[in-house]
Design an enzyme around this catalytic site. Structure first.
Site, PDB file in Angstrom:
ATOM      1  N   GLU A 285       0.816  -1.217   0.000  1.00  0.00           N
ATOM      2  CA  GLU A 285       0.000   0.000   0.000  1.00  0.00           C
ATOM      3  C   GLU A 285       0.855   1.275   0.000  1.00  0.00           C
ATOM      4  O   GLU A 285       0.792   2.103   0.915  1.00  0.00           O
ATOM      5  CB  GLU A 285      -0.957  -0.003   1.197  1.00  0.00           C
ATOM      6  CG  GLU A 285      -1.992  -1.096   1.137  1.00  0.00           C
ATOM      7  CD  GLU A 285      -2.994  -1.057   2.281  1.00  0.00           C
ATOM      8  OE1 GLU A 285      -4.098  -1.590   2.124  1.00  0.00           O
ATOM      9  OE2 GLU A 285      -2.657  -0.493   3.355  1.00  0.00           O
TER      10      GLU A 285
ATOM     11  N   GLU B  70      -6.575  -7.814  -0.870  1.00  0.00           N
ATOM     12  CA  GLU B  70      -7.063  -7.806   0.511  1.00  0.00           C
ATOM     13  C   GLU B  70      -8.550  -7.508   0.520  1.00  0.00           C
ATOM     14  O   GLU B  70      -9.034  -6.654  -0.226  1.00  0.00           O
ATOM     15  CB  GLU B  70      -6.359  -6.733   1.345  1.00  0.00           C
ATOM     16  CG  GLU B  70      -4.898  -6.978   1.639  1.00  0.00           C
ATOM     17  CD  GLU B  70      -4.312  -5.905   2.554  1.00  0.00           C
ATOM     18  OE1 GLU B  70      -5.110  -5.208   3.249  1.00  0.00           O
ATOM     19  OE2 GLU B  70      -3.084  -5.736   2.571  1.00  0.00           O
TER      20      GLU B  70
END
Length: 686
Positions: A158, A322
């Site tokens: 991320e 995710e």
């Protein structure tokens, strides 16, 4: 990728199911690690992301490496037929590095160096950090590159944020020199330097935006964001050098994000640039299901939009890297998924092009900030609770969908999304501070097609326009002459183009076009916007279109017609009875301009006319009511049809032909009733 081609983006011909696994948190509990291997089989999982935050376990002291525990994890997962997505651990560096090499720590916009803690608190420019990440990544590649369990590389985690240290200031100046050909006058011209005496006489005077007065120089802010994207990508490219050398055939990815509250694309980085350097696009999907401000169907539409954007970045399937099987721990309210929602939300991802359902996280942590974040294995360490059983149900379903892997979702409709334009309009000190809402506006134009089961690609300004029958470009505030030229070629060649208020007002430097709207746009649309009126929250107007009235709020454009057909008129205010909506034949194509922000009921009617004219068809012959979505993925020999009920009530759908239920094997025909949150997956031979 053609309509019938399958592209195996991970070289795996099965749906990936599993997620983030952090055995480094449990190295003193071999019994827990043994349970994990057993539970992985019970959950019908097959793929695990390992090592994401494991730097301190891999290198507890500088130059002292501990890989034996990871060797065992690789072997154990492979022993049950599983695969590993191996992460580079740069998303959270160890404390010894912060202590010894302080330059790796970020400096915030106020020029204050941050302390060790959190994650992604590192400088992307730091030579030390770049060297250390390459050293670690090379060791990982050399040790595990030939392991049969290795499926792909998960680079960092991320990416986001920026650093304002001296290293980054110098890198920014070098970036500007390259961009502007070492011409400081060109920088001053692009940034409109004379305004408030912001003209620079030496490169050393240029600094990144500070918290004080940062809205003064819009060109500076825009270029800083571009630099942050490019510098982040450069850091990523530095990370993968040893991976490409040692494991050239192992694909690389990193996980993209979305801003969760409104569920819009992540704004911190320009993913259209980043995606070019990935083999596979993936994203972390955390919608706030069951919230109290919108219906489940409205939220699902937004999820669909982001799926279609991230799928369209490379025009191939993507991965869901995710999602949570239950709840998260960082929303304002962390509500659990209701029974059935996990299967529904998973199948929506697959229906829009995902070849995986992977979770954060496999097992809940015992401590720190994510100990109450949802997981497959809860603190009870049991496979018998509701969440685990729902995960197992998803796994069993995915096992039936191997033929879906690598399949495409061809589309005749595209919506143009642009990170540059969104950054620029958000900086613009004009219009309404709370009502610009560029991504949300695009989602409302997307909504009509999503509700009608007509596939949409959400593309960027550099992608090919010509293959689409319809291109929708709402609120493209920043529009370079190159983009205008490409739009002009698209329309003159036969395309249909829809544009709206607050479009084409500035160039790539956020400088307005002199003489009003660009001449090419005036020619294409047969009109020009001469004034934009911004409304207070309680202000309302109306537009008459096809003998019906539609409510308008937020924005209205005063239009001067020069050859266009008037399709709708304003009903109130000083521009009552003047054009609000126009159309214009240009070359072999046609343009439409929507002058104000109109209620969704108008968009549904407006786009239905175009859908009919262009013969845009849903991808299936299934009819249904509001809140049900039907999405199709096309394999070479059959269509896979996902029929999803996003409502709180039972819904009836009508099948136009006989199909086969993928899960049960039964033949389906006529009417079908879907329970609340129910998903049915059917296959239809071509």
């Amino acid at each position: 990728m053609t309509k019938n081609e399958r592209t195996f983006i991970t070289k795996a011909d099965f749906m990936l199911h599993g997620g983030d696994y952090n055995p480094d948190q449990w190295l003193d509990r071999p019994d827990i690690l043994a349970d994990d291997i057993q539970f992985m089989q019970l959950a019908h999982t097959n793929t695990f992301s390992v090592g994401i935050f494991a730097w301190s376990a891999l290198e507890p002291e500088e130059g002292i490496y501990k890989f034996e525990w990871l060797d065992k994890i690789f072997d154990d997962i492979y022993s049950i037929g599983g695969r590993v997505i191996l992460a580079t651990p740069s998303g959270a560096r160890p404390a010894w590095m912060s202590q010894k090499y302080s330059e790796v720590l970020r400096v915030n916009a106020a020029r204050v160096k941050q302390l060790h803690g959190g994650r992604h608190n590192h400088c992307f420019t730091s030579p030390v950090y770049r060297e250390k990440t390459q050293q670690m990544n090379r060791l990982l590649a050399e040790r595990y590159g030939q392991h049969p369990a290795l499926l792909m590389w998960h680079i960092s985690n991320e990416y986001g944020g920026d650093c304002h240290c001296n290293l980054c200031q110098n890198a920014f100046r070098e970036w500007l020199k390259e961009k502007y050909n070492h011409n400081l006058k060109a920088v001053n011209d692009a940034w409109w330097g004379p305004f408030w005496s912001h003209t620079y006489s030496d490169w050393s005077q240029i600094e990144s935006p500070s918290p004080n007065g940062e809205r003064m120089v819009h060109g500076l802010k825009l270029d800083w964001r571009r630099f942050v994207t490019d510098q982040t990508i450069d850091f990523f490219k530095n990370e993968i050098v040893p991976l490409r050398e040692v494991t050239p055939n192992v694909p690389v990815t990193t996980n993209f994000m979305a801003d969760t509250f409104d569920l819009i694309p992540f704004q911190g980085l320009d993913y259209s640039k980043f995606a070019k350097h990935l083999d596979v696009v993936c994203w972390d999907a955390y919608p706030a299901w069951h919230n109290d401000w919108e219906s489940t169907a409205d939220l699902a539409m937004k999820v669909g939009f982001i799926n279609d954007l991230y799928r369209s970045l490379k025009q191939q399937p993507f991965l869901t890297m995710e999602m949570t099987p239950s709840l998260v721990n960082w929303h304002k309210v962390n509500k659990a998924k209701r029974p059935g929602m996990h299967l529904l939300s998973s199948m929506q991802m697959v229906a829009h092009g995902s070849d995986s359902i992977l979770y954060f996280q496999w097992r809940k942590s015992r401590g720190s900030s994510e100990k109450f974040h949802g997981a497959v294995v809860d603190h009870d360490n049991s496979p018998n609770n509701r969440v685990f059983q729902e995960v197992a149900k998803v796994g069993k379903t995915l096992e039936k969908l191997a033929e879906v892997v690598g399949t495409n979702r061809p589309s005749d409709v595209a919506i143009l999304y642009d990170w540059d334009s969104n950054w620029a309009i958000n900086d613009a000190q004009g219009f309404g501070s709370d009502t610009k809402r560029y991504p949300q506006t695009l989602q409302q134009h997307y909504r009509t097609f999503w509700e009608k089961d007509i596939p949409v690609d959400v593309i960027t300004k550099e992608q090919d326009f010509s293959k689409y029958k319809l291109l929708i470009v709402p609120m493209l505030y920043l529009m370079s002459e190159q983009t205008i030229s490409r739009l002009k070629s698209y329309v003159s060649g036969g395309g249909r183009l829809v544009m709206t208020y607050i479009s084409g007002l500035v160039n790539e430097h956020d400088l307005t076009y002199l003489g009003g709207w660009h001449q090419d746009l005036q020619e294409m649309f047969g009109m020009k916007p001469v004034e934009t009126d911004t409304y207070y929250p309680n202000d309302r107007n109306a537009v008459r279109f096809r003998d019906k009235s539609y409510e308008l709020k937020d924005y209205a454009t005063v239009i001067e017609v020069n050859g266009a057909e008037v399709e709708g008129i304003y009903q109130d205010d000083f521009y009552a009875d003047t054009p609000a909506i126009t159309s214009h034949q240009y070359g072999e194509g046609k343009t439409y301009y929507i002058g104000g922000r109109l209620e969704y009921r108008f968009q549904s009617v407006f786009y239905q006319e175009i859908i009919k004219e262009l013969a845009l068809e849903p991808t299936s012959d299934i009819t249904h009511g509001k809140g049900v979505s039907v999405q199709v993925r096309r394999a070479p020999e059959k269509d896979y049809i996902f029929i999803i009920n996003f409502t709180e009530q039972s819904q009836s759908v009508t099948l136009g032909s006989t199909v086969k239920d993928v899960i049960t094997g039964e033949e389906l025909t006529g009417h079908l009733t879907l329970d609340k949150y129910e998903v049915r997956i059917a296959e239809k031979q071509k």
